[in-house]
Design a protein around this motif. Structure first.
Motif, mmCIF file in Angstrom:
data_model
loop_
_atom_site.group_PDB
_atom_site.id
_atom_site.type_symbol
_atom_site.label_atom_id
_atom_site.label_comp_id
_atom_site.label_asym_id
_atom_site.label_seq_id
_atom_site.Cartn_x
_atom_site.Cartn_y
_atom_site.Cartn_z
ATOM 1 N N THR A 343 0.814 -1.220 0.000
ATOM 2 C CA THR A 343 0.000 0.000 0.000
ATOM 3 C C THR A 343 0.843 1.264 0.000
ATOM 4 N N VAL A 344 2.015 1.234 0.656
ATOM 5 C CA VAL A 344 2.914 2.393 0.611
ATOM 6 C C VAL A 344 3.339 2.664 -0.826
ATOM 7 N N ALA A 345 3.648 1.598 -1.561
ATOM 8 C CA ALA A 345 4.063 1.758 -2.960
ATOM 9 C C ALA A 345 2.916 2.283 -3.822
ATOM 10 N N LEU A 346 1.728 1.754 -3.610
ATOM 11 C CA LEU A 346 0.584 2.193 -4.410
ATOM 12 C C LEU A 346 0.242 3.653 -4.128
ATOM 13 N N GLY A 349 2.191 6.214 -5.833
ATOM 14 C CA GLY A 349 1.968 6.373 -7.268
ATOM 15 C C GLY A 349 2.669 5.350 -8.121
ATOM 16 N N ALA A 350 3.234 4.277 -7.514
ATOM 17 C CA ALA A 350 3.911 3.239 -8.297
ATOM 18 C C ALA A 350 2.912 2.487 -9.169
ATOM 19 N N ASP A 351 3.371 2.015 -10.303
ATOM 20 C CA ASP A 351 2.542 1.245 -11.237
ATOM 21 C C ASP A 351 2.074 -0.036 -10.535
ATOM 22 N N PRO A 352 0.767 -0.290 -10.476
ATOM 23 C CA PRO A 352 0.268 -1.498 -9.800
ATOM 24 C C PRO A 352 0.855 -2.792 -10.362
ATOM 25 N N LEU A 353 1.142 -2.832 -11.679
ATOM 26 C CA LEU A 353 1.726 -4.042 -12.255
ATOM 27 C C LEU A 353 3.130 -4.285 -11.695
ATOM 28 N N TRP A 354 3.882 -3.220 -11.535
ATOM 29 C CA TRP A 354 5.218 -3.333 -10.951
ATOM 30 C C TRP A 354 5.133 -3.755 -9.490
ATOM 31 N N VAL A 355 4.188 -3.184 -8.766
ATOM 32 C CA VAL A 355 4.004 -3.531 -7.357
ATOM 33 C C VAL A 355 3.633 -5.014 -7.221
ATOM 34 N N VAL A 365 -5.141 -10.454 -7.940
ATOM 35 C CA VAL A 365 -5.095 -10.201 -6.494
ATOM 36 C C VAL A 365 -4.844 -8.721 -6.229
ATOM 37 N N MET A 366 -3.922 -8.140 -6.992
ATOM 38 C CA MET A 366 -3.580 -6.736 -6.779
ATOM 39 C C MET A 366 -4.802 -5.835 -6.966
ATOM 40 N N MET A 367 -5.533 -6.057 -8.043
ATOM 41 C CA MET A 367 -6.672 -5.180 -8.343
ATOM 42 C C MET A 367 -7.876 -5.487 -7.441
ATOM 43 N N LYS A 368 -7.978 -6.740 -6.994
ATOM 44 C CA LYS A 368 -9.117 -7.105 -6.151
ATOM 45 C C LYS A 368 -8.921 -6.678 -4.708
ATOM 46 N N ASP A 369 -7.719 -6.935 -4.166
ATOM 47 C CA ASP A 369 -7.482 -6.717 -2.738
ATOM 48 C C ASP A 369 -6.947 -5.327 -2.407
ATOM 49 N N TRP A 373 -6.537 1.381 -2.466
ATOM 50 C CA TRP A 373 -5.408 2.255 -2.140
ATOM 51 C C TRP A 373 -4.871 3.002 -3.371
ATOM 52 N N ILE A 374 -5.274 2.570 -4.545
ATOM 53 C CA ILE A 374 -4.762 3.211 -5.750
ATOM 54 C C ILE A 374 -5.323 4.624 -5.930
ATOM 55 N N PRO A 375 -6.629 4.870 -5.730
ATOM 56 C CA PRO A 375 -7.140 6.240 -5.893
ATOM 57 C C PRO A 375 -6.461 7.252 -4.982
ATOM 58 N N LYS A 376 -5.997 6.814 -3.799
ATOM 59 C CA LYS A 376 -5.352 7.754 -2.884
ATOM 60 C C LYS A 376 -4.059 8.311 -3.468
#
Length: 404
Positions: A343-346, A349-355, A365-369, A373-376
């Motif tokens: 969540t710190v990485a997201l 502003g880090a790319d979710p695919l990289w995270v 899993v990343m997009m579901k769980d 935290w991405i909109p923040k």
């Protein structure tokens, strides 16, 4: 004379044909209800060849070839005369090939505590569907232990699902050996269990916890959890991390093994090796660990109290509990350090695919769980990017939306 001679394990016997073969150390002589003509004797020899081939392959089914054999039940009982406990022991022995040692030890404990204690001396056919359900119902409710007289707490829904796994395995094995045996676990579905959502620490909480760890237990304990919060390996992966997996020049570690119940295994939970690019906080921990452990052995992280590699992820829990209590932070288990890293990485502003790749998660899993935290971290950047691609400026968008 010719009719009484034996040829290829096939012998005329009155108006039938006797077939002779050995199965599980015993000689069987069932008969086929066909007249012993030359053509039928040839056909019987082909049947015997198929029987021998099935025996060698371990898939022979007596009832399939000789359904009216009067001694079938006796021979089946002799071959399958194992109690439930014996079948459970056999399943544990055979499962060592495909199950992790730690998993097998857990299943062995489940069988001993919940199933062989109840059905151990029974034959498999005596363990009916109803008996299994009744036993599960008892385990799911608070009850008195007949041996100790102590009150036993009910099993959680998740534990009930888990203890069914080895039970199903035992009966699948027994049913393959005896096709007439009904599997009493058929129709017993897993209970629905509410999945816990990630419950990470916010950056401010992380700093307070690390300060409490340094004050109460020293820098090395604090650095262990700092790496967990900013690199995000699974606990089993972090305690198994070796110096040979660390590339200090490029700031990367390879996550390729795990340590569970004091045993290292050359694979991670997902059986995929991954490279983790270390951010500044995680890399600083590795640099500090060099002076502490690099010359002492293979493991990057060692138990500061013993100087030996961590046995498992439970050993740090006592220190963790005290640190959170000292810091007055709401308790969450150490595994939430990993969710904190995600969540710190997201939020940065880090790319979710990289995270996802960094932490060994699937994109699903990343997009579901972690999607919430991405909109923040977005702060309108994704919408701005989309508008630029459409050739539209922000000021021109709002009136169009309001008119719609």
């Amino acid at each position: 004379m010719g009719r009484k001679s034996e040829t290829g394990g096939v012998t005329p016997l009155g108006d039938r044909i006797q077939v002779r073969f050995s199965w599980r150390g015993r000689e069987l002589r069932p008969t086929l209800d066909i007249r012993p003509t030359a053509a039928n004797l040839k056909h019987a020899r082909r049947i015997r060849e198929a029987v021998v081939a099935d025996i060698r392959a371990g898939v022979f089914n007596l009832a399939e070839y000789f359904p009216d054999y009067k001694f079938a039940e006796k021979h089946t009982a002799d071959a399958l005369g194992r109690t439930f406990r014996q079948w459970a022991d056999l399943w544990v022995e055979l499962s060592a090939r495909n199950l992790e040692d730690s998993t097998l030890r857990i299943y062995k404990r489940h069988l001993a505590a919940y199933w062989t204690a109840a059905f151990g001396d029974d034959m498999p056919k005596a363990v009916t569907h109803e008996r299994v359900l009744r036993h599960l119902a008892r385990l799911a409710t608070e009850h008195l232990d007949e041996r100790t007289g102590k009150l036993v707490k009910p099993l959680s829904r998740k534990t009930q699902n888990n203890i069914l796994i080895p039970l199903r395995g035992v009966f699948e094995l027994a049913c393959k050996a005896d096709p007439h045996l009904r599997n009493p676990t058929d129709g017993i579905d897993n209970l629905k269990v509410q999945k816990a959502q990630p419950d990470p620490f916010d950056p401010e909480e992380v700093e307070v916890i690390l300060a409490a760890l340094r004050e109460r237990f020293g820098d090395e304990y604090a650095d262990y959890f700092e790496f967990a919060c900013f690199a995000g390996p699974r606990p089993s992966e972090q305690i198994a991390l070796l110096w040979q997996d660390v590339d200090l020049r490029s700031g990367v570690v390879k996550v390729r093994r795990a340590r569970v119940m004091a045993k290292d295994k050359e694979r991670t939970k997902t059986a995929y090796e991954r490279e983790v690019e270390l951010n500044a906080r995680a890399l600083a921990v590795i640099e500090r660990q060099r002076a502490r452990t690099q010359l002492k052995g293979e493991h990057v992280f060692r138990n500061p109290s013993t100087g030996r590699p961590w046995n498992d992820e439970q050993e740090q829990r006592k220190v963790w509990v005290i640190a959170l209590r000292t810091a007055k932070i709401r308790y969450r288990p150490p595994k939430e350090c990993r969710d904190t890293s995600v969540t710190v990485a997201l939020m940065a502003g880090a790319d979710p695919l990289w995270v996802a790749k960094q932490h060994g998660h699937s994109v699903t899993v990343m997009m579901k769980d972690y999607a919430r935290w991405i909109p923040k971290a977005d702060r309108g950047r994704n919408l701005e990017t989309l508008n630029r691609a459409l050739g539209v400026v922000d000021s021109a968008v709002k009136p169009q939306l309001s008119e719609a």
